[in-house]
Design a protein around this motif. Structure first.
Motif, PDB file in Angstrom:
ATOM      1  N   PRO A 198      -4.410  75.911 -27.784  1.00 46.50           N
ATOM      2  CA  PRO A 198      -5.044  75.431 -26.551  1.00 46.50           C
ATOM      3  C   PRO A 198      -4.031  75.125 -25.458  1.00 46.50           C
ATOM      4  CG  PRO A 198      -6.096  74.437 -28.457  1.00 46.50           C
ATOM      5  CD  PRO A 198      -4.903  75.184 -28.974  1.00 46.50           C
ATOM      6  N   ALA A 199      -2.881  74.569 -25.847  1.00 46.37           N
ATOM      7  CA  ALA A 199      -1.851  74.256 -24.856  1.00 46.37           C
ATOM      8  C   ALA A 199      -1.307  75.518 -24.208  1.00 46.37           C
ATOM      9  CB  ALA A 199      -0.719  73.470 -25.504  1.00 46.37           C
ATOM     10  N   ALA A 200      -1.134  76.581 -25.003  1.00 47.65           N
ATOM     11  CA  ALA A 200      -0.626  77.838 -24.464  1.00 47.65           C
ATOM     12  C   ALA A 200      -1.648  78.482 -23.532  1.00 47.65           C
ATOM     13  CB  ALA A 200      -0.271  78.791 -25.595  1.00 47.65           C
ATOM     14  N   ARG A 201      -2.925  78.416 -23.914  1.00 47.62           N
ATOM     15  CA  ARG A 201      -3.966  78.958 -23.041  1.00 47.62           C
ATOM     16  C   ARG A 201      -4.024  78.179 -21.738  1.00 47.62           C
ATOM     17  NH1 ARG A 201      -6.774  79.105 -27.931  1.00 47.62           N
ATOM     18  NH2 ARG A 201      -8.052  77.303 -27.354  1.00 47.62           N
ATOM     19  N   MET A 202      -3.878  76.869 -21.826  1.00 45.90           N
ATOM     20  CA  MET A 202      -3.898  76.047 -20.626  1.00 45.90           C
ATOM     21  C   MET A 202      -2.724  76.388 -19.722  1.00 45.90           C
ATOM     22  SD  MET A 202      -4.081  71.896 -20.242  1.00 45.90           S
ATOM     23  CE  MET A 202      -2.457  71.647 -20.996  1.00 45.90           C
ATOM     24  N   ALA A 203      -1.542  76.573 -20.302  1.00 46.63           N
ATOM     25  CA  ALA A 203      -0.362  76.917 -19.515  1.00 46.63           C
ATOM     26  C   ALA A 203      -0.524  78.288 -18.859  1.00 46.63           C
ATOM     27  CB  ALA A 203       0.876  76.896 -20.402  1.00 46.63           C
ATOM     28  N   GLN A 204      -1.095  79.222 -19.587  1.00 48.48           N
ATOM     29  CA  GLN A 204      -1.338  80.559 -19.046  1.00 48.48           C
ATOM     30  C   GLN A 204      -2.249  80.480 -17.821  1.00 48.48           C
ATOM     31  OE1 GLN A 204      -4.079  83.114 -21.227  1.00 48.48           O
ATOM     32  NE2 GLN A 204      -2.629  84.817 -21.055  1.00 48.48           N
ATOM     33  N   THR A 205      -3.277  79.657 -17.911  1.00 48.77           N
ATOM     34  CA  THR A 205      -4.216  79.505 -16.803  1.00 48.77           C
ATOM     35  C   THR A 205      -3.583  78.764 -15.635  1.00 48.77           C
ATOM     36  OG1 THR A 205      -6.138  79.545 -18.267  1.00 48.77           O
ATOM     37  CG2 THR A 205      -6.418  78.487 -16.121  1.00 48.77           C
ATOM     38  N   GLN A 206      -2.872  77.698 -15.928  1.00 49.95           N
ATOM     39  CA  GLN A 206      -2.268  76.910 -14.857  1.00 49.95           C
ATOM     40  C   GLN A 206      -1.213  77.701 -14.090  1.00 49.95           C
ATOM     41  OE1 GLN A 206      -1.034  73.400 -17.053  1.00 49.95           O
ATOM     42  NE2 GLN A 206      -2.864  72.273 -16.421  1.00 49.95           N
ATOM     43  N   ALA A 207      -0.635  78.710 -14.730  1.00 52.13           N
ATOM     44  CA  ALA A 207       0.354  79.552 -14.050  1.00 52.13           C
ATOM     45  C   ALA A 207      -0.275  80.381 -12.931  1.00 52.13           C
ATOM     46  CB  ALA A 207       1.038  80.475 -15.053  1.00 52.13           C
ATOM     47  N   CYS A 208      -1.599  80.454 -12.922  1.00 48.40           N
ATOM     48  CA  CYS A 208      -2.307  81.182 -11.864  1.00 48.40           C
ATOM     49  C   CYS A 208      -2.513  80.335 -10.610  1.00 48.40           C
ATOM     50  CB  CYS A 208      -3.671  81.657 -12.375  1.00 48.40           C
ATOM     51  SG  CYS A 208      -3.593  82.794 -13.775  1.00 48.40           S
ATOM     52  N   PHE A 209      -2.058  79.088 -10.650  1.00 46.81           N
ATOM     53  CA  PHE A 209      -2.250  78.167  -9.535  1.00 46.81           C
ATOM     54  C   PHE A 209      -0.889  77.645  -9.064  1.00 46.81           C
ATOM     55  CE2 PHE A 209      -6.166  78.239 -11.882  1.00 46.81           C
ATOM     56  CZ  PHE A 209      -7.169  78.130 -10.929  1.00 46.81           C
ATOM     57  N   THR A 210      -0.560  77.922  -7.808  1.00 47.77           N
ATOM     58  CA  THR A 210       0.711  77.489  -7.235  1.00 47.77           C
ATOM     59  C   THR A 210       0.473  76.325  -6.283  1.00 47.77           C
ATOM     60  OG1 THR A 210       1.567  79.749  -7.339  1.00 47.77           O
ATOM     61  CG2 THR A 210       2.717  78.198  -5.895  1.00 47.77           C
ATOM     62  N   PRO A 211       1.071  75.152  -6.553  1.00 51.19           N
ATOM     63  CA  PRO A 211       0.889  74.009  -5.633  1.00 51.19           C
ATOM     64  C   PRO A 211       1.379  74.347  -4.229  1.00 51.19           C
ATOM     65  CG  PRO A 211       1.906  73.313  -7.700  1.00 51.19           C
ATOM     66  CD  PRO A 211       1.931  74.809  -7.708  1.00 51.19           C
TER      67      PRO A 211
END
Length: 271
Positions: A198-211
């Motif tokens: 789950p942590a890896a999936r979350m990181a993969q998704t969060q990488a699609c969002f740039t602050p």
């Protein structure tokens, strides 16, 4: 009329597909082609002159085997079989369609959201999906693939059409949170994500969002990459297209750029 013909490998000759751009029709500003010429707006719900939309759809219809199923799109994840519903414009509420019979045309309208076309490499089933962020987060791409497979599709190829690019798609923290929650849900552990934590999936998704610097809780989202993640979960690994930004390319209609604007169409059918 300027068109995009999907450039994808492994798609048999009995599948037809195309996407319209902004030029080549009769619509006048703000629905024109961006240079003072006639625009090919195919959206009947954007307050363009009704007769202009009728004429634009007729111009497009010359290239098609039959009248497309024009859905009422609601940013959801419902999928219909275009050959099993009444083809009355706007009467069917859904955000994706499949077809299993020759001559049935699936169509998606967009002006920043991502259109995705699907082809079965065995030439038995095709599909089209409207993937704005809500539809993506809600599983519209996975649902379309599942519906195609239930209808006899073999390996599936996907093509990503023109959409708002990662340098222009500004979203809030609520959108990031929605995708993060989805990534951590048990049902996300399928397809290409089956071996990921789950942590890896979350990181993969969060990488699609740039602050965005100096703008707290605001991000630039990569809708193309979010779609690739969703398609990977659905077991689709042959993915083409993506990269044409509707906001920066004046040849495209863009709601984010112009607010009052037309709609482009992405269409697919079995010959």
């Amino acid at each position: 009329m300027h068109l995009i013909i999907p450039n994808w490998a492994g798609v048999p000759a009995n599948i037809g597909a195309l996407a319209t751009l902004r030029s080549g029709g009769v619509s006048q500003g703000p629905y024109d082609d961006g240079n003072g010429g006639g625009g090919l707006n195919i959206g009947a719900h954007v307050e363009d002159a009704p007769q202009a939309v009728v004429l634009n759809r007729a111009l497009l219809g010359v290239l098609l085997p039959a009248s497309p199923l024009w859905l009422t799109q609601v940013h959801g994840h419902h999928v219909v079989d275009a050959g099993e519903v009444d083809n009355v414009p706007g009467a069917v509420e859904a955000d994706a369609a499949i077809a299993t019979r020759p001559g049935v045309v699936c169509a998606i309208q967009t002006a920043d959201c991502l259109p995705v076309l699907f082809a079965d490499v065995n030439g038995r089933v095709v599909g089209a999906a409207h993937a704005g962020w809500r539809g993506l987060q809600g599983g519209v791409l996975q649902n379309t693939v599942a519906r195609m497979r239930a209808s006899g599709a073999g390996p599936i190829v996907a093509w990503l059409g023109a959409a708002i690019g990662p340098g222009k798609f500004e979203v809030g923290a609520d959108v990031l949170q929605a995708f993060t929650d989805t990534a951590q849900a048990p049902e996300a552990a399928v397809g290409a994500s089956a071996e990921m934590t789950p942590a890896a999936r979350m990181a993969q998704t969060q990488a699609c969002f740039t602050p965005i610097a100096q703008r707290p809780s605001k991000y630039l989202a990569d809708i193309y990459q979010l779609a690739r993640i969703a398609l990977g979960q659905a077991g689709v690994t042959q993915i083409y297209g993506g990269g044409l930004c509707t906001v920066t390319d004046i040849n495209c209609y863009s709601y984010r750029r112009d607010r009052v604007t037309g709609r482009m169409a992405s269409l697919i059918w079995l010959k």
